[in-house]
Structure formats: structure tokens, C-alpha cells
Design a protein around this motif. Structure first.
Motif, PDB file in Angstrom:
ATOM      1  N   LYS A  90      -0.734   5.423  -4.678  1.00 43.05           N
ATOM      2  CA  LYS A  90      -1.302   5.291  -3.325  1.00 43.05           C
ATOM      3  C   LYS A  90      -0.458   6.037  -2.301  1.00 43.05           C
ATOM      4  CE  LYS A  90      -3.834   0.998  -3.115  1.00 43.05           C
ATOM      5  NZ  LYS A  90      -3.928  -0.232  -2.344  1.00 43.05           N
ATOM      6  N   LEU A 129       1.395  -9.518  -3.591  1.00 37.18           N
ATOM      7  CA  LEU A 129       0.531 -10.631  -3.226  1.00 37.18           C
ATOM      8  C   LEU A 129       0.569 -11.688  -4.316  1.00 37.18           C
ATOM      9  CD1 LEU A 129      -2.350  -8.376  -1.940  1.00 37.18           C
ATOM     10  CD2 LEU A 129      -0.999  -9.938  -0.512  1.00 37.18           C
ATOM     11  N   ASP A 179     -11.070  -6.579  -0.185  1.00 42.94           N
ATOM     12  CA  ASP A 179      -9.756  -6.341   0.405  1.00 42.94           C
ATOM     13  C   ASP A 179      -9.702  -6.821   1.852  1.00 42.94           C
ATOM     14  OD1 ASP A 179     -11.502  -4.367   1.240  1.00 42.94           O
ATOM     15  OD2 ASP A 179     -10.459  -2.733   0.212  1.00 42.94           O
ATOM     16  N   THR A 180     -10.642  -7.693   2.213  1.00 45.22           N
ATOM     17  CA  THR A 180     -10.665  -8.192   3.589  1.00 45.22           C
ATOM     18  C   THR A 180     -10.647  -9.715   3.650  1.00 45.22           C
ATOM     19  OG1 THR A 180     -13.069  -7.981   3.533  1.00 45.22           O
ATOM     20  CG2 THR A 180     -11.838  -6.188   4.582  1.00 45.22           C
ATOM     21  N   SER A 181     -10.291 -10.349   2.558  1.00 46.03           N
ATOM     22  CA  SER A 181     -10.159 -11.799   2.543  1.00 46.03           C
ATOM     23  C   SER A 181     -11.492 -12.517   2.768  1.00 46.03           C
ATOM     24  CB  SER A 181      -9.144 -12.256   3.606  1.00 46.03           C
ATOM     25  OG  SER A 181      -8.701 -13.563   3.299  1.00 46.03           O
ATOM     26  N   CYS A 221      -5.205 -13.392  -2.574  1.00 46.68           N
ATOM     27  CA  CYS A 221      -5.040 -11.978  -2.215  1.00 46.68           C
ATOM     28  C   CYS A 221      -4.594 -11.849  -0.770  1.00 46.68           C
ATOM     29  CB  CYS A 221      -6.334 -11.204  -2.423  1.00 46.68           C
ATOM     30  SG  CYS A 221      -7.511 -11.401  -1.074  1.00 46.68           S
ATOM     31  N   THR A 222      -4.480 -12.981  -0.076  1.00 49.87           N
ATOM     32  CA  THR A 222      -4.099 -12.937   1.338  1.00 49.87           C
ATOM     33  C   THR A 222      -2.886 -13.838   1.556  1.00 49.87           C
ATOM     34  OG1 THR A 222      -6.439 -12.614   1.764  1.00 49.87           O
ATOM     35  CG2 THR A 222      -5.084 -12.976   3.683  1.00 49.87           C
ATOM     36  N   PHE A 225       1.366 -13.740   0.354  1.00 48.19           N
ATOM     37  CA  PHE A 225       2.394 -13.017  -0.381  1.00 48.19           C
ATOM     38  C   PHE A 225       3.042 -13.943  -1.403  1.00 48.19           C
ATOM     39  CE2 PHE A 225       1.863 -10.630   3.524  1.00 48.19           C
ATOM     40  CZ  PHE A 225       1.615  -9.376   2.982  1.00 48.19           C
ATOM     41  N   GLN A 228      -3.926 -14.284   7.697  1.00 47.04           N
ATOM     42  CA  GLN A 228      -5.315 -14.097   7.303  1.00 47.04           C
ATOM     43  C   GLN A 228      -5.938 -12.847   7.926  1.00 47.04           C
ATOM     44  OE1 GLN A 228      -6.506 -16.471   4.752  1.00 47.04           O
ATOM     45  NE2 GLN A 228      -4.299 -16.276   4.910  1.00 47.04           N
ATOM     46  N   THR A 287      -2.668  -9.618   6.789  1.00 47.11           N
ATOM     47  CA  THR A 287      -2.571  -9.133   5.413  1.00 47.11           C
ATOM     48  C   THR A 287      -3.614  -8.054   5.122  1.00 47.11           C
ATOM     49  OG1 THR A 287      -1.719 -11.297   4.830  1.00 47.11           O
ATOM     50  CG2 THR A 287      -2.311  -9.855   3.012  1.00 47.11           C
ATOM     51  N   PRO A 288      -4.894  -8.277   5.454  1.00 44.13           N
ATOM     52  CA  PRO A 288      -5.854  -7.189   5.250  1.00 44.13           C
ATOM     53  C   PRO A 288      -5.486  -5.928   6.035  1.00 44.13           C
ATOM     54  CG  PRO A 288      -7.017  -9.259   5.601  1.00 44.13           C
ATOM     55  CD  PRO A 288      -5.566  -9.527   5.869  1.00 44.13           C
ATOM     56  N   LEU A 346      -2.455  -4.911   6.697  1.00 42.00           N
ATOM     57  CA  LEU A 346      -1.373  -4.266   5.945  1.00 42.00           C
ATOM     58  C   LEU A 346      -1.938  -3.534   4.734  1.00 42.00           C
ATOM     59  CD1 LEU A 346       1.252  -7.157   6.073  1.00 42.00           C
ATOM     60  CD2 LEU A 346       1.471  -4.935   7.208  1.00 42.00           C
ATOM     61  N   LYS A 347      -2.942  -4.135   4.091  1.00 44.92           N
ATOM     62  CA  LYS A 347      -3.543  -3.481   2.920  1.00 44.92           C
ATOM     63  C   LYS A 347      -4.157  -2.141   3.294  1.00 44.92           C
ATOM     64  CE  LYS A 347      -4.939  -7.692   0.519  1.00 44.92           C
ATOM     65  NZ  LYS A 347      -6.095  -8.464   0.044  1.00 44.92           N
TER      66      LYS A 347
END
Lengths: 791, 161, 262
Positions: free
Chosen positions: A125, B22, B41-43, B60-61, B63, C31, C34-35, C37-38
């Protein structure tokens, strides 16, 4: 009394145990020893000329093993379109090459023009980001609007295609004059312009692929999220990579939904194979959801004008449509068939309309490729028909139920050839309509409407009667229509020496429950327990051949092949039994898992015959080979024609425009039903997606070709609280007349029949509330409803 | 790399992670617990829902290092001690609450959390609670049915309300 | 996402210290962050998790009103504020989804100040006080437009204190995809008057609808705002709704919030 095993039983799904235990084996779950990771560098502009791809820095970055660009693949084949469509003037469609990685130009946001392979995903990436930053692309004006694309030849998605048109198709061109004449003399004509909204399939498992290369043998292995591993192998081998078919194994393990989007071969699959060969290590790629939005084939995206000619009593005289169908930037494998032979041929619906003419122009734009998505062409046809019929009923003040009824093809008319070239074998459209009306309690609607009104809500009821052609497809027919493949399927039934059975099928299950249902069918045929049967699918090295699962074809086509293979097993078993029982072969009967001499109590069990076939001590070796394994290919004689009637009731909040589905009722004719539980589940899922299309889902590109709905933050997926419990029924069955199981297919039904029922209900509610709104395009969002009410 | 220790499905586990690792990644790649899936990828999609200290969270949200010392339960830890499916898992099979199986682990974990908080939810409460779990296959009908049935309620009666 | 060091201090003092370093960023539930940062839209070198600080957690009723620790997850507020401030508890119970509510915190939401978030409406509508490691900030001074607040670099919200109104309610109209507020209205009736705060609608972030406040202070009934109009100017227009639609929703939801207030 419901059966508890075999055909017609609601057998619980055996595959559920692993899925419910976290033991499914999806592509991204696999960690192949030594695997490296691929990341694609995707265009951030919709249209541009690639000046230079900035690979230099990336090649020196930590962990980077290889970098690929379009240049590396410029000499390999293109990913082909599976159907050749000719324009009305007889000229063949325009077929621009679809490369593994974009070369020369990028043509949509998300178009991959480079790929990095690195030790870790994060390293790949990091390098991809650097390539993106250091690449020079001269941005060109984006071509987004279809009408504009056709009109403006100065701006071209593909430089060699001056008008951005793939083809201009007429169906059936010879009927055009008669259709036009019917319109000229018609007492009434209803016209409706509508949009069938572009959808993103959104299988919950994003696409993923692992390429492997074995230098010792020169073999390749591709593990990938595919609905049809053999088709992928064929495309990669014969068209794209030139790998000999017998040196490439394609495995589609557990696959988390497809809905069409995983039929097609994508460039990422070719890349991981090429990369694996170059670095001599397995290479894995998994899409992130945002990547899926940009690079999966989308669905629908038609702009249609439909006209209905009828008399004042609502008897249909003719349908005429003109459609612009978006194919996006490149031709995906089925993209030319979807708006044509899966759409135009259905434009007579279940109606005895004498004249139909369909015109479809397909247009290249700087958007993601568009291809078959659950229903594929048939939802578009159904939506156009059922909406224009609804509008006509309102214009002439006719009852929509009665209008359908008086126009239905009746049971005495089968087989019935439509003016758009299909021959319906069987059906009973009155029966499904009656059933739906009974289940939906149409008679009680007024009472429910009054109750809604008391809560301040506008209630409406919408009807849709639908038909589809599925069980795709008779090869001889699709060959005439331009298909470049046959659409048969295959199965091998292997009776093992110990008597249990492995069935290798070309269909692929990615949620449909084949492992359970196919075993039920074989168990019924052979009179053995379901538990003794294992269904093997999704691996080209294990199964004979197959065209995969889509188009509601698995049971109708592959199931028929399987049934025929079992017939061969039984036939051979009879020969063995005749020898063992010292009787004439003609005297042997097979029932309940036993081979018997008719009229005697002499019998051999299935297990004894199987054992004898593998331990042939007392066996007719001079006339019969040992072993008990048979393969059958099955090519259907016709499409199958499931049909049904859907009734939706909605409540509209007049203040906000928000629509809630109050009830949804489906009465379907799927022919014979093998597992009612699974059939109901298929309908639920299809209706859920149809409600999503009708109310929620919108794929929106801005004028620069940026996807505004590129994540679940803006692309509204149906959630549990957006939908009700559905009422579904499949009891009005008229079995298919031309396949051995009498099955028609149920996978796409819900997605085909439901959108017009929802929209018709919304329009009905608004009219009942005094708002004379003729039409609202999908998704019928609160904002759109409110705007229409306040226009 | 930093060492992280937590309890996963009743076992103490330790692994080396980066700051950006994560919880979902630690579970899937670090521990090989691939039942926890990544669907967006947006929770939003909820395929990655696990329980952290008894609460449903989107792994996934979160760490991995934020879960240091926590007690984590994943779909792999949901079965009964004898290996048989737990009530909620069994109910999903009995009522055909799954098709492709991809959203299923998250759906089961969210449903289990709901029933822990609210043992007899209404249909509307089930639907509302599951709004953070997206399923593309089932149209939710049989999922809602499975959850109601797992709560010991008479499903047709509730559905008819 | 880019890599970073992850630290989880257990006291406010340690958190402040950690955040004083170059490239440090606070994480309070994560919430939204984190997205982000991704997507590589933020690139902190140190991420400082605030959810391990006991003194920043909890809900308690005191002389100044209801105090909520900044690191308190929405689910806890929904449960523990239900008795003392049901309107606020209901707002918290409607944010995101259950899994999001178990991680997302009031402090994180306020520091981010998403124009479509729910908490800003509750905080502004209540006339709450944002307490930081350095000072107290009145809600009216705190929100300064989309994703913009009065917080200084490195300043941490430690808690929020809500005066408890006689009646209040929050009504949210969901954006159909994200389920953030397409528009949300918080109405609070105090002895001294009514406050109406609107989220989701304006390009300037959360705002008070002062005309409605005046009308409702005189007559706390839905009918009181009937004659008012909301200007679509400066309202958000996107594919989920035009400025006119949002302006319309402001009024509809205000009436509904008044009717629902208890």
C-alpha cells in the motif's frame, strides 16, 4: 405431511455448520505459505491519458518485490465480451480491448493502471501510494451522461469509437413497422420515461484472488471469488493469458455472495497469476470495500422510454421501448447480453400482447463497467412494463388487477410464442395473481388504508406481475443470438466402493445451498440417505466442467445434468444387478435404493451393487467396465419461465416523504420445489434487494466521473429495519415441461418482481392522498417523494 | 512492534502488533481466527463484530492495542462446551438465517449481544438492534426469525403483530 | 493506514503529556477516526487512546446538572442517563448502531464535531458546558462550524455538564446510508426558555433555531412553530436531500420533538 428428506423436504443446510462456527474457508481466509501481497494503483480521475507511471521510487521501497503497469500486459489478450451483438444495420458491435491493467488511457475512477507486489500488505500500500503520487495523467473531460456521450463525438471513451456507442440493437427489427402501425391506430397510448437506477452488487465478501505458480510443472493455480471457476479458467486460458487450460487450476472456495458481480473475469485475477510466475511466490489480493465500489461490475443503469398502446378497456395492443443502456468504460463478459437478450426478449411479459418492439443503444461512459446483477435485464424489462401498465390504468381509470387478468396468456395457450422470440412452455398467471391477492388480503385494503390515515400516513398498494426467462440457457438458441459460449452444465456422480457418493457439479454455490439441495435430489433418486452424499463444487481440478451459477440456472441446468448422471448410474446398476441376480436386465427394477427382479423378492441393495462394481469378482466384465461413476452434460431445450405476482403495501409519511414497506406478498410459480425453506430464502433475499433498488440504492457519479456513493456512508444498503417480514408462496406450481426435475429457478425472482410493486404502491399512496404524481424515479427516497409531492 | 496480551475465547494469547494493527487483523492474521470477516472499511457492515468484555464491537474499528488485557469472544468461541452449536447459532441454522455465510459471524455475535441485553426482544427491537449488520442475501427475514426463535418466543405470533 | 505508536494513558495528565508531542492525535473510541486513518486522510505519529482514563468515564448527577465523562461510550449514557435526562439518553441510544455505541464516546463526537452527528445537537440544545483539561467552554462558544471547535491544539475534553431541562426530545431523520442525521433537532424546555438545536442540516454545522426558540418559549406546542419558515440558504445540499428539503425537515422535526418532549 411435509417430507423430512429428499425432494420437497426443507432439509437444514449442512454448509451452515461451518459458516456458523467461523470455519468457512473464503479466499481471504487463506494464508498460503510464502504469499506476497498485491495492491492495485487505481485512477483517481475518470478519464485521462497516461503520460508516465511513476514506478521508479516504488521499486526501491522496503519489501517491494515487483511492480506492474499496463505496458507489461500490452501484448496479452483482452478480457472478451461473451456475446456478439449486431446493430440494427447488421454491423457488429464495437469491442474495445479490455486490458489487464490500463494502458494509454484510464477510463474510469478506479481503473487500475499499475500494481505493486510486496512482502506485506502495508508495504504494498505504501508503494502504491507513491506510484499514484508520482504518476502523470493528463485529465480529459469525463463522459458520464449517455445522451451526451452519443451526441458528442469529440470526446471519446475509446479513441477509435467515434460516437461512444457499442451497438444500436432492434428487437425484433422486422416487427418494427407493424408495431409502429399498431401505435398509429391505437385508441390510447401511455408513455413513460424512466430510469432503472445503477446499482452496486455489494456481495458482502469483497473480491479476492490468490495466484500461485509451480515452476516444477509449469502449473498455475488461481483461488478466487468466482461464481464460475471453469468460465474464469476458460477466459484466462483462451483469451487473456494464453496459459494452457490444462495447466491452470481455478478454485472458488466458499464465496460470500455474488449476485452477478463474481461471474466475470477481472484483471486482478490475471495480475496475481502473472505476478506469481514472475516472483515465484503466491500472490494475494483482497479488495477493500471502497475498491469494490469502484471496480466491481455494476448493474442496471438504463434510461428508457416505454410506450403502451391499448384500447379503452385496457387490452394491450403493443409495447415499444427505446433504451439507453450504460456499459461503462469497458465491456464486461456478459455486458452486451444483459440489456439485449436478457431484456428485450422479456418485453412481452406474461401478456398476450401482439406487437412489441425494443430498441437498445449501449453506450460507453467513463464509469465502472456495467453487467448482469441479480435478474440482469429482466428486472429492467419488468420494471418498464409494470410501471407503464400502472400508469395506463390510472389514465383510463381501470383496475390494475383486472387489466393484468384480461391481458394474461391463459393456460390453454401454452406453449406460447411471444412476439419477442421466446416460447413459454407453461405457466398459470391467473393462479399466482389470485393467490397473491388472497395472501395480501386485497379485499381488506380499504380498512388498512383508513387505519394508516388515522396515523397520518398515506397508504398505497402496488402490483407487479412478472415473468423471466432463466435456466440459462439453450446453447443452440443463444448461439444464434450471439453467445460465444455454450450454456450447458455438467455433473459427475461417483459412487465410491464403500457406497457413499461424491457428486461433482459445475454449478457453484455462494449462498444458494447446493451442498444440501443437490444431495436431496440425488438421495431421492437413489433412495439413499442424504448424509451419504457429498456435493463437490468450485474446483476445476475436481469437477468435469461447468458454466457456474447465475441466471437462476443451477438446478434447472446443472441439476438436470446431475439427474441424468444418476440415471446412468442406475442404468449401469441394473446391468450389474441383472448379472448378480441372474435375471434379464429388462426385468430389473430400481426403487427405494434396491435393485429387484420384478415380481420376485430377489434384490440387491445399492451398496451391494456399488461394492460389486469396485470388487468385480462376480461381474459381467466381458460386457461391462468395473467402477460406478458417470458424467452427464445437459443442455436445456428451452429457457425456463418462472412467473409470479407481487403485491406491496406502503405507508408514506406525507410530511417527510419517507416510505415504509407495510407488507410485501409474493406468489410465485417456480415449477417443482426441491427445498421449500431454501426457495423461500431466495425469494426473501431477492425481494430485499428489490426493495433496496426501489427505495434506497443509488449509484451516483458527478459530472467529473467521481463516484459520490463510493461507500456505505452514501450508498444505502437495505438494513434489517428497512424491510418487513415477507409473505411468500410457491404453491401455484406448473412444472417446467422440458427438464427432468420440472424446476424453473427462483434465485432472481424477488429482485425482478419487487421494484415495480414498490414504486406502484408509492404512486398509489400519493394519488390516494391527492398528489397526482405520475412517476418518481428509483430510488424513491424521502427527498424525492417530498419533492414530487411539492412540485 | 509491541506485545499485546488478551484473552480470546477463554485462552490467554500474546502477539506482536504494530500500533495500526486492528483487532480484526490480530484475530484473523495473528491468531488465525478467520471467522471474523471484513466486509467494509467504514465501520458499517458489521461482519467483524466480536465481543470485547461482553460488549459487541466492530473489531475492524478497534486497535489491537486498545484491547490489551480485554476478554474477547469471537464466533469461534460461540459453540457450547461439547462443541455443539449454541442456541443462537442453532437457531440460525434451523430458520435458514444465513445463505453465503459471510455476514453470519457478525450477525450471530450481534444477535447474541442483543439477547444478553434484552432476552425477549420484539421484532422491531431485533430489526433496530441489527441495523449495524448488513446482509445482502437473506432480506433479513430469516435472521429476524432466528433471533426471535432463539429468544424462546413464538415467531409467527410476533411476526403477525 | 500509516503506522503510528499507540499509547493508552490512564490519567488526564499523562494524556496531555502524550498529546503534546509532535504528530500526536487523540483517539476516543475511534468510530470516525479509524475509518479516516484507513483512508490515509490522517497521519498521526502517535495515537493517544483516551478510553483508559477512569476519571473521564461515567455519568453522575450533581448540583450543576448531569455530568458525563468525555470517554463515556454512548451505550453507557443511553443507560445511565435515562432516569435523570431521558431526552439526552435517548439521543445517545440512537447514535450509530449498538457496536458503535459501545465504543464511540461523547468526547470523541464533540471533538470531531461532524455536521451530521447527534451529540452536538444535544449539547447545544441543552446549553451544556464542555469541560476540558484547561477550562470550561459554553456550548454556544464551542461549536464553530463543520469539524471546527473552540478546542486548542492538545486540549482534551474531559467531560460535559448538562443542565437538565423540564422536558426535552431529540428527533433524528436518518440519512438512509450512513444513518447519521440527515437532519436532527433537539428541543429542550427550561424554566427560563426553550432551546432548539439543529444538526445535519447546515453547512455551518450545528446551530440554534432562534425563531423557534422564541416561539416555543412563549408557547411550548408544535403549533407554535407552524407559521415559521426556515431558510434553505446555507443548508446542505447533497444526493440525500436538497437545501429546501433539509430546511423543511428542520421544521417538521422541531414540531415532532416538541410533541415528543417529556
Amino acid at each position: 405431511m411435509p417430507k423430512d428428506t429428499g425432494i420437497g423436504a426443507s432439509s437444514k443446510r449442512r454448509e451452515d455448520i461451518r459458516f456458523l462456527s467461523g470455519l468457512g474457508n473464503y479466499t481471504d481466509d487463506m494464508q498460503v505459505a510464502g504469499q506476497a501481497h498485491a495492491v492495485f494503483v487505481r485512477s483517481t480521475v475518470a478519464h485521462g491519458r497516461i503520460k508516465s507511471v511513476g514506478t521508479k521510487t516504488a521499486l526501491g521501497m522496503p519489501g517491494v518485490l515487483a511492480v506492474f503497469t499496463g505496458e507489461d500486459f500490452k501484448d496479452v489478450g483482452g478480457n472478451p465480451a461473451g456475446w456478439l451483438i449486431n446493430s440494427r444495420d447488421g454491423t457488429p458491435m464495437k469491442e474495445p480491448k479490455r486490458p489487464v491493467l490500463a494502458h494509454g488511457k484510464v477510463r474510469h475512477v478506479g481503473d487500475a493502471y499499475a500494481a505493486v507486489v510486496a512482502e506485506t500488505l502495508q508495504q504494498a500500500k505504501d508503494a502504491a501510494q507513491v506510484i499514484s503520487d508520482e504518476t502523470e495523467i493528463e485529465e480529459l473531460p469525463a463522459i458520464i451522461d449517455m445522451a451526451q456521450a452519443l451526441a458528442d463525438s469529440s470526446n471519446r471513451v475509446h479513441d477509435e469509437i467515434s460516437d461512444n456507442q457499442c451497438f444500436d440493437w432492434g428487437w425484433i427489427e422486422d416487427n418494427r413497422a407493424a408495431v409502429d402501425a399498431a401505435f398509429k391506430s391505437a385508441p390510447h397510448v401511455t408513455t413513460l420515461e424512466l430510469v432503472n437506477n445503477r446499482l452496486v452488487p455489494n456481495a458482502m465478501e469483497p473480491r479476492a484472488s490468490i495466484g500461485e505458480y509451480f515452476p516444477g510443472t509449469g502449473d498455475y493455480k488461481l483461488t478466487t471469488t468466482s461464481q464460475n471457476p471453469h468460465l474464469t479458467r476458460l477466459l484466462v486460458a483462451a483469451f487473456v493469458m494464453g496459459i494452457p487450460e490444462n495447466k491452470l487450476q481455478v478454485v472458488a472456495p466458499d464465496v460470500g455472495g455474488g449476485f452477478g458481480s463474481k461471474i466475470y473475469h477481472y484483471g486482478e485475477e490475471a495480475l496475481v497469476l502473472a505476478a506469481a510466475k514472475q516472483i515465484k511466490r503466491p500472490v494475494k489480493w483482497t479488495a477493500e470495500r471502497s475498491e469494490s465500489f469502484l471496480s466491481d461490475a455494476h448493474g442496471r443503469d438504463h434510461v428508457t422510454k416505454i410506450e403502451l398502446a391499448c384500447d379503452k378497456e385496457g387490452n394491450f395492443l403493443a409495447f415499444r421501448t427505446a433504451t439507453l443502456a450504460n456499459v461503462g468504460a469497458y465491456l464486461s463478459n456478459f455486458s452486451t447480453a444483459t440489456p439485449t437478450f436478457l431484456h428485450g426478449t422479456l418485453m412481452a411479459g406474461p401478456y398476450k400482447v401482439p406487437h412489441v418492439y425494443v430498441n437498445v443503444k449501449t453506450v460507453f461512459t467513463n464509469t465502472a463497467p456495467v453487467d448482469a446483477y441479480r435478474g440482469a435485464g429482466r428486472p429492467e424489462a419488468t420494471y418498464s412494463l409494470e410501471r407503464v401498465i400502472d400508469k395506463m390504468c390510472r389514465e383510463l381509470d381501470l383496475d390494475p388487477f383486472e387489466v393484468r387478468r384480461k391481458n394474461f396468456i391463459t393456460t390453454d395457450m401454452f406453449p406460447y410464442t411471444t412476439p419477442v422470440g421466446l416460447a413459454y412452455d407453461t405457466g398459470d398467471y391467473h393462479a399466482t395473481l389470485d393467490k397473491a391477492m388472497e395472501l395480501a388480503d386485497v379485499a381488506g385494503f380499504e380498512k388498512r388504508r383508513a387505519a394508516s390515515a388515522a396515523k397520518g400516513k398515506l397508504r398505497g398498494m402496488g402490483l407487479s406481475t412478472w415473468i423471466e426467462a432463466c435456466g440459462i440457457a439453450p446453447s443452440h438458441l443463444v448461439g444464434v443470438l450471439g453467445a460465444r459460449v455454450g450454456l450447458y452444465d455438467a455433473a459427475t456422480v461417483r459412487v465410491n466402493a464403500t457406497g457413499n457418493i461424491s457428486v461433482m457439479v459445475g454449478a457453484h454455490s455462494h449462498g444458494q445451498g447446493h451442498e444440501t439441495v443437490f444431495a436431496q435430489v440425488v438421495a431421492e433418486q437413489l433412495g439413499v440417505p442424504e448424509s451419504s452424499i457429498e456435493i463437490v463444487h468450485g474446483d476445476t481440478s475436481k469437477i468435469p466442467f461447468g458454466m457456474g451459477s447465475y441466471g437462476s440456472r443451477s438446478l434447472a441446468v446443472c441439476g438436470s445434468a446431475m439427474t441424468k448422471a444418476v440415471d446412468k448410474i442406475i442404468a449401469k446398476g441394473k446391468k450389474i444387478a441383472a448379472h448378480m441376480l441372474e435375471a434379464a436386465e429388462g426385468d430389473i427394477t430400481f426403487a427405494d435404493g434396491k435393485f429387484s427382479v420384478a415380481g420376485t423378492d430377489k434384490a440387491k441393495t445399492f451398496g451391494e451393487i456399488a461394492f460389486s462394481a469396485y470388487v468385480p469378482h462376480n461381474y459381467p466384465l466381458e460386457t461391462l467396465e468395473p467402477g460406478l461413476e458417470e458424467t452427464a452434460f445437459y443442455d436445456p431445450a428451452n429457457f425456463t419461465y418462472p412467473a409470479g405476482a407481487y403485491i406491496c403495501e406502503v405507508e408514506v409519511d406525507a410530511e417527510t416523504g419517507k416510505v415504509e414497506i407495510a407488507s410485501f406478498t409474493c406468489a410465485d410459480d417456480f415449477g417443482n420445489v426441491m427445498n421449500p425453506m431454501i426457495v423461500e430464502g431466495q425469494v426473501h433475499g431477492g425481494v430485499g434487494q428489490g426493495i433496496g433498488q426501489a427505495l434506497l440504492e443509488n449509484t451516483s457519479y458527478d459530472e467529473n466521473g467521481q463516484l459520490l456513493t463510493g461507500s456505505y456512508m452514501d450508498y444505502a444498503m437495505p438494513r434489517a429495519d428497512d424491510v418487513p417480514f415477507y409473505v411468500v408462496d410457491a404453491s401455484c406450481a406448473t412444472p417446467c415441461t422440458h427438464n427432468p426435475l420440472g424446476v424453473k429457478g427462483c434465485g432472481e425472482a424477488g429482485a425482478i418482481g419487487s421494484p415495480p410493486a414498490v414504486v406502484n404502491a408509492v404512486i398509489d399512496a400519493l394519488h390516494r392522498g391527492g398528489h397526482k404524481v405520475a412517476h418518481i424515479d428509483m430510488p424513491v427516497s424521502p427527498a424525492r417523494v417530498w419533492s414530487a409531492m411539492n412540485a | 512492534m509491541t506485545t499485546v496480551t488478551m484473552t480470546v475465547n477463554g485462552k490467554t494469547v500474546t502477539g506482536e502488533v504494530e500500533g495500526r494493527t486492528l483487532l480484526s487483523g490480530f484475530l484473523r492474521e495473528g491468531l488465525g481466527l478467520t471467522g471474523t470477516h471484513i466486509g467494509c472499511d467504514t465501520s458499517q457492515c458489521g461482519a467483524c463484530v466480536v465481543h470485547v468484555d461482553g460488549k459487541a464491537v466492530k473489531s475492524c474499528t478497534m486497535f489491537a492495542l486498545d484491547a490489551a488485557g480485554a476478554t474477547v469472544k469471537t464466533i469461534e468461541g460461540m459453540a457450547n462446551a461439547d462443541g455443539s452449536l449454541s442456541v443462537i447459532q442453532q437457531s440460525f441454522q434451523d430458520h435458514h438465517g444465513l445463505q453465503c455465510g459471510f455476514c453470519t459471524p457478525g450477525m450471530v455475535m450481534s444477535s447474541a449481544a442483543l439477547l444478553a441485553e434484552n432476552p425477549k426482544p420484539t421484532e422491531a427491537e431485533v430489526r433496530h438492534y441489527l441495523e449495524g449488520n448488513i446482509c445482502r442475501c437473506t432480506g433479513y427475514h430469516n435472521i429476524v426469525k432466528a433471533v426471535l426463535a432463539a429468544s424462546g418466543q413464538d415467531v409467527p405470533a410476533v411476526a403477525a403483530e | 493506514m500509516h503506522n503510528f505508536d499507540f499509547v493508552k494513558p490512564s490519567s488526564i495528565a499523562d494524556a496531555v503529556k502524550a498529546l503534546s508531542g509532535d504528530g500526536a492525535q487523540a483517539l476516543s473510541g475511534g468510530q470516525t477516526l479509524t475509518p479516516t486513518l484507513k483512508q490515509r486522510l490522517a497521519q498521526p505519529s502517535v495515537l493517544v487512546s483516551l478510553t483508559g482514563i477512569a476519571e473521564m468515564k461515567g455519568v453522575c448527577m450533581g448540583a450543576d446538572g448531569l455530568s458525563i465523562g468525555a470517554a463515556t461510550p454512548h451505550a453507557v449514557v443511553a443507560r445511565e442517563a435515562a432516569k435523570d435526562y431521558p431526552g439526552l439518553a435517548a439521543l445517545a441510544g440512537g447514535i450509530g448502531d449498538p457496536a458503535v455505541r459501545n465504543r464511540g464516546t461523547i468526547g470523541g463526537s464533540l471533538a470531531n464535531n461532524d455536521p451530521a452527528a447527534c451529540y452536538p445537537a444535544g449539547v447545544l440544545g441543552s446549553g451544556a458546558t464542555i469541560v476540558t483539561n484547561k477550562r470550561k467552554i459554553a456550548a454556544d462558544d464551542y461549536f464553530q462550524g463543520m469539524f471546527t471547535t473552540a478546542l486548542d491544539e492538545g486540549e482534551i475534553i474531559t467531560g460535559v455538564t448538562f443542565p437538565v431541562p423540564q422536558k426535552a426530545a431529540y428527533v433524528k431523520f436518518n440519512q438512509p446510508a450512513s444513518r447519521f442525521a440527515l437532519t436532527g433537532v433537539f428541543v429542550a424546555k427550561f424554566a427560563g426558555g426553550v432551546r432548539v438545536a439543529v444538526t445535519g442540516a447546515s453547512n455551518n454545522g450545528v446551530f440554534r433555531w432562534t425563531e423557534a426558540e422564541a416561539a416555543l418559549s412563549a408557547n411550548f406546542a408544535a403549533a407554535a412553530v407552524e407559521g415559521l419558515t426556515v431558510s434553505p440558504e446555507d443548508m446542505i445540499g447533497d444526493l440525500h436531500g436538497t437545501p429546501e428539503y433539509r430546511a423543511h425537515l428542520v421544521k417538521v422535526l422541531t414540531k415532532r420533538a416538541v410533541a415528543a418532549a417529556h
